[in-house]
Design an enzyme around this catalytic site. Structure first.
Site, PDB file in Angstrom:
ATOM      1  N   ASP A 487       0.886  -1.166   0.000  1.00 44.57           N
ATOM      2  CA  ASP A 487       0.000   0.000   0.000  1.00 44.57           C
ATOM      3  C   ASP A 487       0.927   1.220   0.000  1.00 44.57           C
ATOM      4  OD1 ASP A 487      -2.331   1.586   0.365  1.00 44.57           O
ATOM      5  OD2 ASP A 487      -1.846   1.745   2.486  1.00 44.57           O
ATOM      6  N   ASP A 849      -1.152  -0.897   5.900  1.00 44.04           N
ATOM      7  CA  ASP A 849      -1.329  -0.357   7.252  1.00 44.04           C
ATOM      8  C   ASP A 849      -2.728  -0.634   7.782  1.00 44.04           C
ATOM      9  OD1 ASP A 849      -2.668   1.290   5.555  1.00 44.04           O
ATOM     10  OD2 ASP A 849      -1.998   3.173   6.448  1.00 44.04           O
ATOM     11  N   ASP A 853      -6.934  -2.460   3.336  1.00 42.63           N
ATOM     12  CA  ASP A 853      -6.079  -3.551   2.865  1.00 42.63           C
ATOM     13  C   ASP A 853      -6.486  -4.911   3.425  1.00 42.63           C
ATOM     14  OD1 ASP A 853      -4.390  -1.683   1.543  1.00 42.63           O
ATOM     15  OD2 ASP A 853      -3.429  -1.232   3.440  1.00 42.63           O
TER      16      ASP A 853
END
Length: 1197
Positions: A487, A849, A853
């Protein structure tokens, strides 16, 4: 089973979804059931155990196939590559219980409406419902359509008008009761699994059953010491596994326990509003949201009012999100697809917290229950943790094959033993024991414990580095990673954004950038007003909360925020509206403040947000903020500067986040809530660009360089702007200097044209032209003049990825081979992308994080979360250090753990084969090793080696190739087979030579002298006669020779198989292991040369001449030298194996390798400027894919 099914016997459950399954109907057969019961009794419980391991066999043995409509048992099979079977009983819900309460009968109006799935599921006139429960979700039998369907949510086909009409006033008590009975309680019930259940489940593992068999056999042979040692090791192994599972179970329980104890106001038709426990909620119930800080116990559609929600539990970001009511449209289109905006902005998700609920005018905030229990967003997250996707890791499949080979070898030994002992006329009981002994020797019962210790050590090393693991088996998988997805925001770049400056514009174009670093306040004007009011910030407990970008923008204006009081009277402004006012430090402002009347909140699908505001003492205004290209498309063309694209590119190519602002004046006579968004967002005046800085974390670049130098592919998946993502990829080293970035744009099909796709080369240099020319994309013909030495990366947006997946699926693998930058990706698209990479046979890691995700973290082979939010409970690894340094560390430890596993497999195979060969040779003479001899080899040698060999840490450098990922690979098989044959040859030579020695005599008990005096007549001490007799059975020169050769050979093999560089620390750094080997070798040599009669008697050894002992040492030395030479010069010679592969023309069968080779030979790839091929006729000539970043020589050897 094949594909021959009776009509209606086979169907698909959850078709097209991630948890899709095949379902087969069966009916219990009385006769078959009786036979299985008899078989269970006569097999002493072995048959039920087999059925426990193989549920499909249980169904096939007990039942006969039938249609799903008649089935009382169903067999489920997953449609993935694992084809996992599970068995479920068909159950009934009886509605007759409601007869007395609500007078329910087959003609009752409540159940005659067959539009509703609940009513279709009720079998009339019996008033009962068939259902199955799979992975915590109920599926009821739809009598009309003849299939099982998920229950517990509102039907997807409902239009917004129907939802408002049908559920806008709530459900009646009778409807609630029926739904409650059929849908089940609204609870996410995760029981803390009792320890006894976990124990039984673990103990019933086939290998522990084999260990139980081995231990029982050893006790019957009085081999208690090693039996106790195996019991202790297995107990520790089981205890650690059960502890891990218990901790996970408790964590999960704590995550959901509060959810089931919420009380919430529910509006029932006719009965009014009443407080109800959340477990009684059903789909269709009307919730009344009052006050703040409300935990959502279910998924609900907002019908009236607006809410500010903290979705941190789902997204990992504790940023307030504004939810708007579902508009009531006349269209009959399903409510989810009625507008281009994301339907999720109308949904209050289960597990999220409603921070603020505001009713429109004087009305209350109302929401209709959409989904309950495990159907909800939180339920889905919990289910994904309870039922994780199995790992497709070849090591575990190979391990089963490896053990089956050992079982096959043991079977040969068993037949040999039976033949030898039966022919020699031994007692049948003893013959059976000897034969069964061979199985426990050939298949080492200590193997699981030895493998577990390696994983435990790796887990402990990771914990020291702040990396926590909830799925220890995945550590080995880390060693095979060859692609890692990252990410961007918060992972590669810093979490916060810094406001760098603002670029205002007027009719003459862009003005000079106003830098906030100078400390100068922004002059008053529409741009300042937009920054002060166009946001979704809220005031909670006197603190301003919201998106970090909004917060930075608002703070830069030096304005303040307040809520209007009851005495606040301005025409058209409601009480308790959000008001922003200039503070004392702000620049001179001619208005007292601005009231925010209405918000159209930001949506990632729409890439913009809009507010309607009113200046105190002034007019009404509309402000818009969003992605620059999107905002510009809503503005009057003459207000957008001519050099808009080139200016935008200047900042995006430097890695800045750029936001555009626009506004217009609104007539006062409109009611703000009644205004449609498309009318508000039209004919805007462009105001300028807001430039924010998102800096790379210091650790990002060195870590990515380390991964790239190790030929581990790196990919960026972000929700951010594509151009910004490209720049971050360049700055971070993900795209190195000299490598080209090709932008792929795919357009959805429209009425007049079909879907299209184009490739454009992104210019690396900053543009210098500022006219009307579009410098955003520059295509250069000369790029590919010497392209064979160059490499390229593809960059595309989530929208293009979606179009390619749907309309250009044949191109998708080609694109993914070089796809490096994926921007504007939704959470679902991130998961899909990870899955597509896995289909290409990549071992995929995902590092994020936690924000958006979660799906990708769960989908990847290895998910690494940098957040400790609840959203990351599903991630196997969590790093306490919030940067990507954990990724190479995890890969290093994974590689070390994987090599350690192979070392242990090889060592255990050799140890068991050395002992197996020795015992079979002694069986030829109807002899064997004594219990103490076995104990010395099993406990003092092998167990200590098994515990200490795994202590090697990871090598500090990542090398540009992976360890072999398969047990069934030529080098490994050659190593094991060669060492087995070498040990076999040595033991046969020793066995034959000892019999040919001049001093050899079967009747002698010694063949050496002490002080020139024969000790051949040494007698046994006066111990129990049966012990003396039993010892005599074992003592022979063959026994002594074979035992010394086998025991010392185990030590030699341990040293040779203990690998160091390039994946583990050198063996000499494993001080405990080296010390153990030295002590073991010293003890063995001491025993060989000691001449201590009492010690020899205790170990059932015979004294041999010194010359023969020297021969034993020479044989072992030759074995060591030959084995070491072959292992180092051939087995571990990577260059040699690469040469052999090239000679035989071997090519990797991995999908990504196959595509890689195909593209390297395709001169038309990539098809640049496909939409206008005449512009670049030569662009595709001689193009070959050659990307050193992606290339790797780690094919399986």
């Amino acid at each position: 089973m094949g594909n021959h099914f009776e009509k209606g016997q086979h169907a698909l459950l959850n078709e097209g979804e991630e948890n899709e399954m095949e379902i087969f109907g069966y009916q219990t057969h009385g006769c078959r059931k009786a036979l299985c019961l008899a078989g269970s009794i006569f097999s002493f419980g072995i048959l039920p155990l087999v059925f426990y391991w193989k549920p499909a066999w249980h169904v096939w043995a007990n039942c006969v196939p039938c249609s799903l409509q008649e089935a009382d048992v169903v067999l489920l099979r997953t449609t993935d590559e694992f084809q996992t079977y599970s068995r479920k009983n068909v159950m009934w819900i009886y509605l007759s219980a409601l007869n007395s309460a609500i007078g329910l009968n087959p003609d009752h109006p409540l159940i005659t409406d067959e539009e509703c799935l609940i009513n279709r599921a009720i079998r009339k006139p019996e008033l009962k419902v068939r259902y199955i429960k799979v992975q915590k979700i109920r599926y009821v039998w739809n009598n009309l359509e003849g299939q099982f369907q998920k229950i517990g949510s509102l039907e997807d086909w409902l239009s917004s008008a129907k939802i408002h009409l049908k559920f806008g006033s709530g459900l009646t008590r009778e409807e609630q009761e029926i739904r409650r009975l059929i849908c089940g309680p609204n609870i996410i019930d995760v029981e803390i699994t009792p320890i006894w259940k976990l124990l039984i489940k673990e103990v019933l593992n086939p290998f522990y059953i084999f260990q139980l068999f081995s231990v029982c056999l050893w006790f019957s042979e009085d081999y208690k010491e090693y039996a106790f040692a195996i019991i202790i090791m297995s107990t520790i192994s089981i205890a650690l596994t059960v502890y891990d599972l218990r901790v996970q179970s408790v964590k999960l329980y704590r995550l959901v326990e509060a959810h089931n104890r919420i009380t919430i106001p529910v509006c029932a038709r006719k009965a009014g509003v009443e407080e109800l426990e959340s477990r009684f909620l059903v789909p269709g119930d009307l919730l009344v949201l009052t006050g703040n800080k409300v935990q959502m116990p279910c998924d609900a559609i907002l019908l009236d009012g607006s809410c500010v929600v903290n979705e941190g539990m789902l997204t990992g970001e504790s940023i307030p999100v504004t939810k708007t009511p579902l508009p009531e449209m006349d269209s009959s289109v399903p409510w989810k697809t009625q507008s281009e905006a994301d339907y999720k902005r109308h949904i209050l998700f289960c597990g999220t917290e409603v921070i603020q609920a505001k009713g429109a005018s004087s009305r209350t905030v109302r929401a209709v229950v959409l989904q309950t229990g495990f159907n909800t967003a939180k339920g889905d997250l919990v289910r994904s943790i309870l039922y994780p996707k199995p790992m497709n890791f070849k090591l575990y499949r190979d391990a089963i094959r490896f053990l089956l080979c050992l079982v096959g070898t043991a079977t040969i030994g068993l037949i040999y033993t039976l033949c030898v002992y039966i022919l020699s006329g031994e007692d049948p009981g003893e013959v059976v024991k000897k034969a069964l002994d061979v199985i426990t020797i050939a298949v080492p019962p200590a193997l699981p414990a030895a493998l577990t210790t390696g994983i435990i050590y790796a887990q402990r090393r990771l914990k020291k580095r702040g990396i926590y693991c909830i799925s220890p088996q995945r550590i080995n998988v880390c060693g095979q990673l060859n692609l890692v997805c990252f990410d961007k925001t918060g992972t590669l770049t810093r979490e916060g954004l810094d406001l760098w400056g603002v670029m205002p514009c007027d009719k003459n174009g862009f003005q000079e950038v106003h830098s906030f670093a100078s400390g100068r306040a922004l002059p008053w004007g529409p741009l300042c007003a937009a920054m002060a009011s166009c946001h979704s910030l809220i005031l909670l407990d006197e603190t301003i909360q919201g998106d970090p970008l909004d917060l930075k923008m608002f703070e830069a204006t030096n304005w303040e925020m307040a809520i209007s009081e009851d005495n606040f009277h301005i025409k058209g402004v409601p009480a308790h509206a959000m008001v922003v006012k200039p503070s004392k430090t702000a620049s001179q402002v001619p208005v007292e403040g601005i009231a925010i009347l209405h918000q159209f909140p930001f949506s990632s699908a729409l890439q913009r947000m809009t507010v309607i505001v009113q200046e105190m003492g002034g007019g009404r205004l509309v402000f818009m903020k969003g992605a620059p290209e999107k905002v510009a498309s809503f503005c009057q063309p003459e207000t957008v500067p001519a050099n808009f694209v080139s200016e935008l590119q200047i900042y995006t190519t430097q890695g800045f986040r750029v936001i555009a602002l626009a506004y217009k004046k609104l007539e006062m006579d409109h009611h703000t809530a009644a205004l449609m968004r498309d009318k508000v967002e039209a004919d805007l005046i462009f105001l300028g660009l807001l430039i924010l800085e998102n800096r790379l974390k210091e650790e990002t670049k060195p870590v990515l360089e380390e991964l790239i130098s190790a030929r581990i592919r790196t990919v960026m998946i972000t929700g951010d702007n594509l151009q910004t993502a490209v720049t971050v990829a360049r700055n971070s080293g993900m795209v190195s200097e000299g490598q080209k970035v090709i932008l792929i744009e795919a357009s959805e099909s429209t009425g007049s044209s079909s879907a299209s796709i184009s490739w454009k080369l992104v210019e690396e240099k900053k543009p210098i032209a500022y006219g009307n020319q579009d410098n955003y994309i520059n295509i250069r013909e000369e790029v590919f003049d010497n392209s064979r030495e160059e490499s390229y990366h593809f960059a595309l947006s989530g929208k293009s990825f979606q179009v390619i997946s749907q309309h250009f699926s044949s191109l998708l693998p080609k694109i993914l081979i070089n796809g490096t930058i994926f921007a504007r990706m939704s959470p679902g698209q991130k998961s899909s992308l990870v899955e597509e990479f896995q289909k290409l046979d990549y071992f995929v890691g995902m590092c994020g994080d936690g924000a958006n995700d979660c799906g990708a973290l769960k989908m990847a082979h290895v998910g690494i979360s940098l957040s400790e939010q609840e959203a990351s409970v599903a991630s196997p690894f969590t790093s306490k250090t919030p940067n990507i340094e954990c990724v190479p560390q995890l890969i290093k430890e994974g590689r070390a753990a994987l090599v350690t596993s192979f070392c242990m497999f090889k060592y255990m195979a050799l140890y068991s084969m050395i002992q197996y060969v020795g015992v079979l040779l002694l069986y030829w003479e109807t002899n064997s090793l004594s219990n103490y001899q076995f104990l010395f080899q099993d406990l003092a040698i092998t167990t200590l080696i098994g515990v200490t060999m795994n202590l090697n840490g990871a090598y500090p450098k990542l090398v540009p190739f992976r360890p072999v990922g398969r047990l069934i690979s030529p080098p490994l098989l050659l190593s094991v087979i060669f060492n087995i044959l070498l040990s076999l040859a040595m033991q046969i030579v020793g066995f034959i030579l000892v019999q040919r020695q001049p001093w050899y005599n079967k009747e002698m008990h010694s063949a050496c002298t002490v002080h020139n005096k024969s000790i051949s007549n040494i007698t046994m001490p006066p111990t129990a006669p049966e012990n003396a007799g039993s010892n005599e059975d074992f003592r022979s020169f063959e026994n002594t020779t074979i035992w010394f050769l086998g025991t010392i050979n185990c030590i030699i093999v341990a040293l040779i198989f203990s690998k160091g560089k390039p994946f583990r620390q050198p063996t000499y750094k494993n001080y405990i292991f080296v010390l153990v080997l030295i002590v073991q070798l010293a003890v063995c040599l001491f025993l060989l040369f000691a001449d201590i009669p009492d010690l020899y008697r205790r170990l059932d050894l015979l004294c041999t001449p010194v010359l023969w002992r020297g021969c034993i040492v020479i044989m072992l030395s030759c074995n060591f030298i030959v084995s070491l030479f072959v292992e180092e010069a051939i087995i571990e010679n990577r260059a040699l194996w690469m040469m052999i592969k090239r000679f035989f023309g071997y090519q990797s069968k991995s999908q990504y390798r196959i595509w890689h080779r195909a593209l390297a030979n395709d001169p038309t790839w990539p098809p640049l400027d496909q939409m206008s091929p005449s512009n670049l006729p030569e662009c595709g000539r001689d193009v070959s894919y050659s990307n050193p970043v992606f290339e790797s020589n780690e094919e399986q050897l």
